[in-house]
Motif scaffolding. Structure first.
Motif, PDB file in Angstrom:
ATOM      1  N   GLU A   1       0.826  -1.207   0.000  1.00 23.73           N
ATOM      2  CA  GLU A   1       0.000   0.000   0.000  1.00 23.73           C
ATOM      3  C   GLU A   1       0.863   1.260   0.000  1.00 23.73           C
ATOM      4  O   GLU A   1       0.561   2.231  -0.702  1.00 23.73           O
ATOM      5  N   HIS A   2       1.959   1.238   0.759  1.00 23.01           N
ATOM      6  CA  HIS A   2       2.860   2.394   0.779  1.00 23.01           C
ATOM      7  C   HIS A   2       3.503   2.610  -0.594  1.00 23.01           C
ATOM      8  O   HIS A   2       3.494   3.724  -1.121  1.00 23.01           O
TER       9      HIS A   2
ATOM     10  N   SER B   1       1.127   3.911  -3.202  1.00 22.56           N
ATOM     11  CA  SER B   1       0.879   5.350  -3.042  1.00 22.56           C
ATOM     12  C   SER B   1       2.014   6.169  -3.648  1.00 22.56           C
ATOM     13  O   SER B   1       1.773   7.185  -4.309  1.00 22.56           O
TER      14      SER B   1
ATOM     15  N   TRP C   1       1.706   6.086  -7.388  1.00 22.21           N
ATOM     16  CA  TRP C   1       0.634   6.955  -7.890  1.00 22.21           C
ATOM     17  C   TRP C   1       1.108   8.401  -7.948  1.00 22.21           C
ATOM     18  O   TRP C   1       0.730   9.150  -8.852  1.00 22.21           O
TER      19      TRP C   1
END
Length: 148
Positions: free
Chosen positions: A134-135, A138, A141
């Motif tokens: 998830e990190h 991010s 993105w």
């Protein structure tokens, strides 16, 4: 794709997909009871996680891979290395140095014993790996948004 920039953008998007695949795969563990299936799921997730960090071949950028040093915070570096070691030495290759096999009765023609990661250790890796994915996702993105 007709430029290095477009290819890098596409590669970043593919890496985001790989990380999403890792997360979704690990979430399948909750409904499984069979240890063999759990191991298959974990191995698949590790391969998906590692894909962005291994050398990939492009058309314009001959070698594409994410820079782990710029994407992974210090609190996750050891976990990243552990996962990559599992991928490189246990899942994708049969590294004798990792498995440390021993001949039973110290002779050819008998079975072998070897070191393999404990299933529970691999299962306990799942939540930190989800957090790490998830990190990184991010961060990727943010990279992707610079193209827009």
């Amino acid at each position: 794709m007709d430029t290095k920039e477009k290819e890098q953008y596409v590669f970043n998007r593919l890496c985001i997909s790989d990380l999403q695949e890792c997360i979704a795969t690990l979430k399948l563990l909750d409904g499984l009871e069979n240890d063999g299936l759990k191991l298959i799921v974990i191995k698949s997730a590790i391969v998906s996680y590692a894909r962005p960090f291994k050398t990939n071949y492009g058309k314009y950028n001959k070698r594409l891979k994410q820079d782990a040093k710029s994407l992974i915070p210090s609190k996750y570096v050891a976990k990243h290395h552990e996962v990559m070691e599992y991928r490189d030495q246990f899942i994708a290759h049969t590294d004798i140095s990792f498995r440390n096999p021993q001949l039973l009765n110290d002779s050819i023609g008998h079975g072998i014993g070897m070191h393999l990661p404990e299933l529970q250790d691999l299962i306990e890796l799942s939540q930190p790996l989800i957090d790490l994915c998830e990190h990184i996702r991010s961060e990727l993105w943010i990279k992707v948004s610079k193209y827009i």
